[in-house]
Design a protein around this motif. Structure first.
Motif, PDB file in Angstrom:
ATOM      1  N   PHE A 178      68.222  89.620 -17.148  1.00  0.00           N
ATOM      2  CA  PHE A 178      68.032  91.018 -16.766  1.00  0.00           C
ATOM      3  C   PHE A 178      68.662  91.311 -15.412  1.00  0.00           C
ATOM      4  CE2 PHE A 178      63.942  90.571 -19.432  1.00  0.00           C
ATOM      5  CZ  PHE A 178      64.671  90.672 -20.600  1.00  0.00           C
ATOM      6  N   SER A 179      68.663  90.349 -14.515  1.00  0.00           N
ATOM      7  CA  SER A 179      69.323  90.525 -13.209  1.00  0.00           C
ATOM      8  C   SER A 179      70.826  90.685 -13.382  1.00  0.00           C
ATOM      9  CB  SER A 179      69.046  89.332 -12.297  1.00  0.00           C
ATOM     10  OG  SER A 179      67.692  89.280 -11.958  1.00  0.00           O
ATOM     11  N   SER A 180      71.395  89.975 -14.351  1.00  0.00           N
ATOM     12  CA  SER A 180      72.835  90.118 -14.572  1.00  0.00           C
ATOM     13  C   SER A 180      73.175  91.527 -15.042  1.00  0.00           C
ATOM     14  CB  SER A 180      73.336  89.073 -15.575  1.00  0.00           C
ATOM     15  OG  SER A 180      72.843  89.321 -16.872  1.00  0.00           O
ATOM     16  N   ALA A 181      72.299  92.126 -15.843  1.00  0.00           N
ATOM     17  CA  ALA A 181      72.528  93.512 -16.282  1.00  0.00           C
ATOM     18  C   ALA A 181      72.418  94.469 -15.106  1.00  0.00           C
ATOM     19  CB  ALA A 181      71.542  93.888 -17.380  1.00  0.00           C
ATOM     20  N   PHE A 182      71.379  94.290 -14.273  1.00  0.00           N
ATOM     21  CA  PHE A 182      71.236  95.136 -13.090  1.00  0.00           C
ATOM     22  C   PHE A 182      72.420  94.951 -12.146  1.00  0.00           C
ATOM     23  CE2 PHE A 182      66.565  94.924 -14.071  1.00  0.00           C
ATOM     24  CZ  PHE A 182      66.386  96.274 -14.288  1.00  0.00           C
ATOM     25  N   GLY A 183      72.934  93.720 -12.050  1.00  0.00           N
ATOM     26  CA  GLY A 183      74.026  93.407 -11.127  1.00  0.00           C
ATOM     27  C   GLY A 183      75.343  94.090 -11.444  1.00  0.00           C
ATOM     28  N   VAL A 184      75.566  94.426 -12.713  1.00  0.00           N
ATOM     29  CA  VAL A 184      76.817  95.100 -13.085  1.00  0.00           C
ATOM     30  C   VAL A 184      76.606  96.588 -13.330  1.00  0.00           C
ATOM     31  CG1 VAL A 184      77.915  93.031 -14.008  1.00  0.00           C
ATOM     32  CG2 VAL A 184      76.583  94.490 -15.536  1.00  0.00           C
ATOM     33  N   GLY A 185      75.438  97.106 -12.929  1.00  0.00           N
ATOM     34  CA  GLY A 185      75.190  98.541 -13.044  1.00  0.00           C
ATOM     35  C   GLY A 185      74.596  98.976 -14.369  1.00  0.00           C
ATOM     36  N   LEU A 186      74.216  98.041 -15.212  1.00  0.00           N
ATOM     37  CA  LEU A 186      73.585  98.392 -16.484  1.00  0.00           C
ATOM     38  C   LEU A 186      72.067  98.403 -16.303  1.00  0.00           C
ATOM     39  CD1 LEU A 186      75.746  96.199 -18.898  1.00  0.00           C
ATOM     40  CD2 LEU A 186      75.889  98.670 -18.566  1.00  0.00           C
ATOM     41  N   TRP A 187      71.605  99.264 -15.388  1.00  0.00           N
ATOM     42  CA  TRP A 187      70.181  99.310 -15.067  1.00  0.00           C
ATOM     43  C   TRP A 187      69.333  99.665 -16.278  1.00  0.00           C
ATOM     44  CZ3 TRP A 187      67.844 103.868 -16.020  1.00  0.00           C
ATOM     45  CH2 TRP A 187      68.678 104.993 -16.119  1.00  0.00           C
ATOM     46  N   TRP A 188      69.848 100.554 -17.142  1.00  0.00           N
ATOM     47  CA  TRP A 188      69.114 100.960 -18.335  1.00  0.00           C
ATOM     48  C   TRP A 188      68.925  99.786 -19.289  1.00  0.00           C
ATOM     49  CZ3 TRP A 188      71.857 100.401 -22.863  1.00  0.00           C
ATOM     50  CH2 TRP A 188      73.248 100.292 -22.742  1.00  0.00           C
ATOM     51  N   LEU A 189      69.918  98.912 -19.364  1.00  0.00           N
ATOM     52  CA  LEU A 189      69.824  97.745 -20.235  1.00  0.00           C
ATOM     53  C   LEU A 189      68.827  96.730 -19.667  1.00  0.00           C
ATOM     54  CD1 LEU A 189      70.822  96.263 -22.743  1.00  0.00           C
ATOM     55  CD2 LEU A 189      72.693  95.351 -21.362  1.00  0.00           C
ATOM     56  N   GLY A 190      68.888  96.505 -18.362  1.00  0.00           N
ATOM     57  CA  GLY A 190      67.934  95.607 -17.723  1.00  0.00           C
ATOM     58  C   GLY A 190      66.514  96.116 -17.859  1.00  0.00           C
ATOM     59  N   LEU A 203      79.753  97.789 -23.591  1.00  0.00           N
ATOM     60  CA  LEU A 203      78.927  98.814 -24.236  1.00  0.00           C
ATOM     61  C   LEU A 203      78.544  98.453 -25.670  1.00  0.00           C
ATOM     62  CD1 LEU A 203      77.468 101.440 -23.781  1.00  0.00           C
ATOM     63  CD2 LEU A 203      79.517 102.637 -24.546  1.00  0.00           C
ATOM     64  N   PRO A 204      79.470  98.006 -26.522  1.00  0.00           N
ATOM     65  CA  PRO A 204      79.040  97.656 -27.891  1.00  0.00           C
ATOM     66  C   PRO A 204      78.011  96.529 -27.930  1.00  0.00           C
ATOM     67  CG  PRO A 204      81.435  97.789 -27.778  1.00  0.00           C
ATOM     68  CD  PRO A 204      80.925  97.912 -26.384  1.00  0.00           C
ATOM     69  N   ILE A 205      78.174  95.528 -27.097  1.00  0.00           N
ATOM     70  CA  ILE A 205      77.209  94.419 -27.077  1.00  0.00           C
ATOM     71  C   ILE A 205      75.877  94.888 -26.486  1.00  0.00           C
ATOM     72  CG2 ILE A 205      76.750  92.083 -26.222  1.00  0.00           C
ATOM     73  CD1 ILE A 205      78.920  92.231 -28.360  1.00  0.00           C
ATOM     74  N   ALA A 206      75.923  95.781 -25.487  1.00  0.00           N
ATOM     75  CA  ALA A 206      74.690  96.313 -24.893  1.00  0.00           C
ATOM     76  C   ALA A 206      73.902  97.115 -25.928  1.00  0.00           C
ATOM     77  CB  ALA A 206      75.009  97.174 -23.677  1.00  0.00           C
ATOM     78  N   VAL A 207      74.583  97.922 -26.712  1.00  0.00           N
ATOM     79  CA  VAL A 207      73.912  98.702 -27.762  1.00  0.00           C
ATOM     80  C   VAL A 207      73.328  97.759 -28.808  1.00  0.00           C
ATOM     81  CG1 VAL A 207      74.290 100.358 -29.644  1.00  0.00           C
ATOM     82  CG2 VAL A 207      75.281 100.784 -27.382  1.00  0.00           C
ATOM     83  N   LEU A 208      74.085  96.735 -29.185  1.00  0.00           N
ATOM     84  CA  LEU A 208      73.592  95.750 -30.139  1.00  0.00           C
ATOM     85  C   LEU A 208      72.359  95.024 -29.583  1.00  0.00           C
ATOM     86  CD1 LEU A 208      74.058  94.298 -32.844  1.00  0.00           C
ATOM     87  CD2 LEU A 208      75.545  92.701 -31.612  1.00  0.00           C
ATOM     88  N   ALA A 209      72.374  94.732 -28.292  1.00  0.00           N
ATOM     89  CA  ALA A 209      71.225  94.073 -27.661  1.00  0.00           C
ATOM     90  C   ALA A 209      69.987  94.959 -27.723  1.00  0.00           C
ATOM     91  CB  ALA A 209      71.550  93.727 -26.206  1.00  0.00           C
ATOM     92  N   VAL A 210      70.145  96.233 -27.418  1.00  0.00           N
ATOM     93  CA  VAL A 210      69.002  97.160 -27.424  1.00  0.00           C
ATOM     94  C   VAL A 210      68.431  97.302 -28.836  1.00  0.00           C
ATOM     95  CG1 VAL A 210      68.336  99.573 -27.102  1.00  0.00           C
ATOM     96  CG2 VAL A 210      69.717  98.419 -25.369  1.00  0.00           C
ATOM     97  N   VAL A 221      71.848  90.664 -23.837  1.00  0.00           N
ATOM     98  CA  VAL A 221      71.835  91.400 -22.564  1.00  0.00           C
ATOM     99  C   VAL A 221      72.726  90.680 -21.556  1.00  0.00           C
ATOM    100  CG1 VAL A 221      70.410  92.082 -20.584  1.00  0.00           C
ATOM    101  CG2 VAL A 221      69.580  92.461 -22.904  1.00  0.00           C
ATOM    102  N   GLY A 222      72.546  89.369 -21.430  1.00  0.00           N
ATOM    103  CA  GLY A 222      73.374  88.590 -20.502  1.00  0.00           C
ATOM    104  C   GLY A 222      74.828  88.568 -20.911  1.00  0.00           C
ATOM    105  N   LEU A 223      75.076  88.509 -22.211  1.00  0.00           N
ATOM    106  CA  LEU A 223      76.455  88.509 -22.701  1.00  0.00           C
ATOM    107  C   LEU A 223      77.133  89.841 -22.415  1.00  0.00           C
ATOM    108  CD1 LEU A 223      78.686  87.093 -24.290  1.00  0.00           C
ATOM    109  CD2 LEU A 223      77.643  87.965 -26.375  1.00  0.00           C
ATOM    110  N   SER A 224      76.395  90.933 -22.550  1.00  0.00           N
ATOM    111  CA  SER A 224      77.001  92.245 -22.309  1.00  0.00           C
ATOM    112  C   SER A 224      77.358  92.451 -20.844  1.00  0.00           C
ATOM    113  CB  SER A 224      76.073  93.361 -22.785  1.00  0.00           C
ATOM    114  OG  SER A 224      74.919  93.403 -21.995  1.00  0.00           O
ATOM    115  N   ALA A 225      76.687  91.737 -19.936  1.00  0.00           N
ATOM    116  CA  ALA A 225      77.041  91.853 -18.514  1.00  0.00           C
ATOM    117  C   ALA A 225      78.462  91.364 -18.277  1.00  0.00           C
ATOM    118  CB  ALA A 225      76.054  91.072 -17.653  1.00  0.00           C
ATOM    119  N   GLY A 226      78.897  90.399 -19.065  1.00  0.00           N
ATOM    120  CA  GLY A 226      80.279  89.921 -18.958  1.00  0.00           C
ATOM    121  C   GLY A 226      80.581  89.151 -17.688  1.00  0.00           C
ATOM    122  N   THR A 227      79.560  88.585 -17.048  1.00  0.00           N
ATOM    123  CA  THR A 227      79.757  87.825 -15.816  1.00  0.00           C
ATOM    124  C   THR A 227      79.343  86.375 -16.037  1.00  0.00           C
ATOM    125  OG1 THR A 227      77.516  88.285 -15.021  1.00  0.00           O
ATOM    126  CG2 THR A 227      79.246  89.862 -14.411  1.00  0.00           C
ATOM    127  N   ALA A 228      79.757  85.519 -15.116  1.00  0.00           N
ATOM    128  CA  ALA A 228      79.362  84.115 -15.188  1.00  0.00           C
ATOM    129  C   ALA A 228      77.854  83.975 -15.055  1.00  0.00           C
ATOM    130  CB  ALA A 228      80.072  83.310 -14.094  1.00  0.00           C
TER     131      ALA A 228
END
Length: 183
Positions: free
Chosen positions: A158-170, A35-42, A75-82
């Motif tokens: 953006f797909s990585s954000a959608f993939g972890v449920g962060l649709w609003w971020l994507g 969440l903090p990285i997602a807010v920073l990204a936005v 955005v990709g960093l906030s997803a936290g996935t590979a």
């Protein structure tokens, strides 16, 4: 000078981002900083794109565009996935190539017009077709137009954000990418 701007934007920003990723993953578990990285990204994407859109100075516009590109990487960093980290690293590479090309092209345009004002550069495609083409290619890559390297990396981010449920971020990433095409 434009060669220094190209290096700063193409290398130093990415080095700082790589260090940020390394420290973040060293201190925190993946997923705890979403969440903090997602807010920073936005905030980074939105503010930098609006400021770039308002610029009349070509090099300042490119500088604000670099900040917006870092927001996309966050955005990709906030997803936290590979998958997200792969998108970040691919976008780091793509941004370095395209932003370097954009700054070199801008340097040529500025040298020949003796001005950094965008309004003074209208009609240069007739007198400087190769430079205009390289700037066009760089800007399309940075904008993420399909068929360019920027599209692939932004799609992964953006797909990585959608993939972890962060649709609003994507979704905000896609909208900001469209906004970047305005400048």
């Amino acid at each position: 000078p434009s060669p220094i701007s190209a290096m700063l934007s193409g290398i130093l920003i990415e080095t700082a981002l790589y260090g940020f990723i390394r420290v973040l993953y060293l201190i925190y578990e993946p997923g705890t900083f979403t969440l903090p990285i997602a807010v920073l990204a936005v905030v980074t994407m939105c503010l930098a794109n609006v400021l770039a859109l308002l610029q009349q100075d070509l090099k300042r516009m490119l500088a604000y565009s670099s900040i917006a590109q870092v927001g996309y990487m966050l955005v990709g960093l906030s997803a936290g996935t590979a998958f997200g980290i792969q998108g970040v690293l691919l976008h780091v590479f793509n941004h370095s190539l395209m932003k370097g090309l954009a700054f070199f092209s801008a340097g040529s345009l500025i040298h020949n017009t003796n001005s950094r004002e965008i309004d003074n550069m209208k009609g240069l495609a007739k007198t400087m077709p190769i430079t205009s083409l390289t700037m066009f290619i760089a800007m399309m890559g940075l904008g993420g137009v399909p068929g360019t390297n920027g599209f692939i990396s932004k799609f992964i981010l953006f797909s990585s954000a959608f993939g972890v449920g962060l649709w609003w971020l994507g979704l905000l990433g896609v909208l900001n990418s469209a906004l970047s095409m305005a400048y």
